[in-house]
Design a protein around this motif. Sequence first.
Motif, mmCIF file in Angstrom:
data_model
loop_
_atom_site.group_PDB
_atom_site.id
_atom_site.type_symbol
_atom_site.label_atom_id
_atom_site.label_comp_id
_atom_site.label_asym_id
_atom_site.label_seq_id
_atom_site.Cartn_x
_atom_site.Cartn_y
_atom_site.Cartn_z
ATOM 1 N N PHE A 91 -1.233 7.629 -10.719
ATOM 2 C CA PHE A 91 -1.059 6.732 -9.585
ATOM 3 C C PHE A 91 0.219 5.901 -9.698
ATOM 4 O O PHE A 91 0.700 5.356 -8.720
ATOM 5 N N THR A 100 -17.114 3.446 -7.535
ATOM 6 C CA THR A 100 -16.577 2.982 -6.261
ATOM 7 C C THR A 100 -17.566 2.030 -5.608
ATOM 8 O O THR A 100 -18.765 2.310 -5.534
ATOM 9 N N THR A 112 -4.765 4.671 2.772
ATOM 10 C CA THR A 112 -3.758 4.018 1.932
ATOM 11 C C THR A 112 -4.423 3.448 0.684
ATOM 12 O O THR A 112 -5.628 3.158 0.682
ATOM 13 N N ARG A 113 -3.612 3.288 -0.370
ATOM 14 C CA ARG A 113 -4.125 2.786 -1.648
ATOM 15 C C ARG A 113 -3.265 1.621 -2.129
ATOM 16 O O ARG A 113 -2.037 1.670 -2.061
ATOM 17 N N LYS A 114 -3.941 0.583 -2.608
ATOM 18 C CA LYS A 114 -3.284 -0.513 -3.304
ATOM 19 C C LYS A 114 -3.759 -0.488 -4.752
ATOM 20 O O LYS A 114 -4.967 -0.498 -5.007
ATOM 21 N N ASP A 119 -12.092 1.201 -5.982
ATOM 22 C CA ASP A 119 -12.275 2.204 -7.033
ATOM 23 C C ASP A 119 -11.912 1.603 -8.380
ATOM 24 O O ASP A 119 -10.868 0.958 -8.518
ATOM 25 N N LYS A 124 -13.103 0.049 3.680
ATOM 26 C CA LYS A 124 -12.385 -0.137 2.419
ATOM 27 C C LYS A 124 -13.302 0.164 1.255
ATOM 28 O O LYS A 124 -14.475 -0.245 1.252
ATOM 29 N N PRO A 150 0.819 -1.208 0.000
ATOM 30 C CA PRO A 150 0.000 0.000 0.000
ATOM 31 C C PRO A 150 0.857 1.264 0.000
ATOM 32 O O PRO A 150 1.978 1.262 0.524
ATOM 33 N N CYS A 187 -8.422 -0.148 -7.792
ATOM 34 C CA CYS A 187 -7.625 0.127 -6.593
ATOM 35 C C CYS A 187 -8.450 -0.187 -5.354
ATOM 36 O O CYS A 187 -9.666 -0.023 -5.347
ATOM 37 N N GLU A 188 -7.751 -0.608 -4.299
ATOM 38 C CA GLU A 188 -8.374 -0.808 -2.995
ATOM 39 C C GLU A 188 -7.877 0.305 -2.087
ATOM 40 O O GLU A 188 -6.674 0.487 -1.917
ATOM 41 N N ILE A 189 -8.802 1.063 -1.515
ATOM 42 C CA ILE A 189 -8.469 2.197 -0.666
ATOM 43 C C ILE A 189 -8.931 1.869 0.752
ATOM 44 O O ILE A 189 -10.103 1.552 0.970
ATOM 45 N N CYS A 225 -1.853 7.948 1.097
ATOM 46 C CA CYS A 225 -2.557 9.028 0.402
ATOM 47 C C CYS A 225 -2.692 10.164 1.418
ATOM 48 O O CYS A 225 -1.695 10.639 1.920
#
Length: 107
Positions: free
Chosen positions: A105, A52, A18-20, A96, A93, A10, A31-33, A13
């Motif tokens: 990104f 989302t 956090t973003r994966k 997106d 979570k 991750p 993406c997984e936020i 942000c």
Amino acid sequence: MFRFNADVTPTDCEPGVTRKILCYSDELMMCEITFKKGSKGNFHHHEHLQITYVAEGSFEFTIGGETKVVKKGDSVYMPSNVEHGVTALEDGKLVDVFNPMRQDFLK
């Protein structure tokens, strides 16, 4: 073709967010936020279409001046160049999906 969540590191942000980056192509990105309660995705806009999905938790979304609370299982759509932001009402979570992919990104 396959991207395993456990193998993705991750990135930070905003505070508490956090973003994966999961799978992507030139046309799509997913993406997984992850949010801590009270953290925010600050207001912004971008050319990308965005959908989302709320995977966990509940969130207050504002899209184009309209505010609603969404929870696990709900989804939202952000049209191109429409201002939007989000606040986590609890730990949660989001997943997106962007069209086209978010080149910014990857930097």
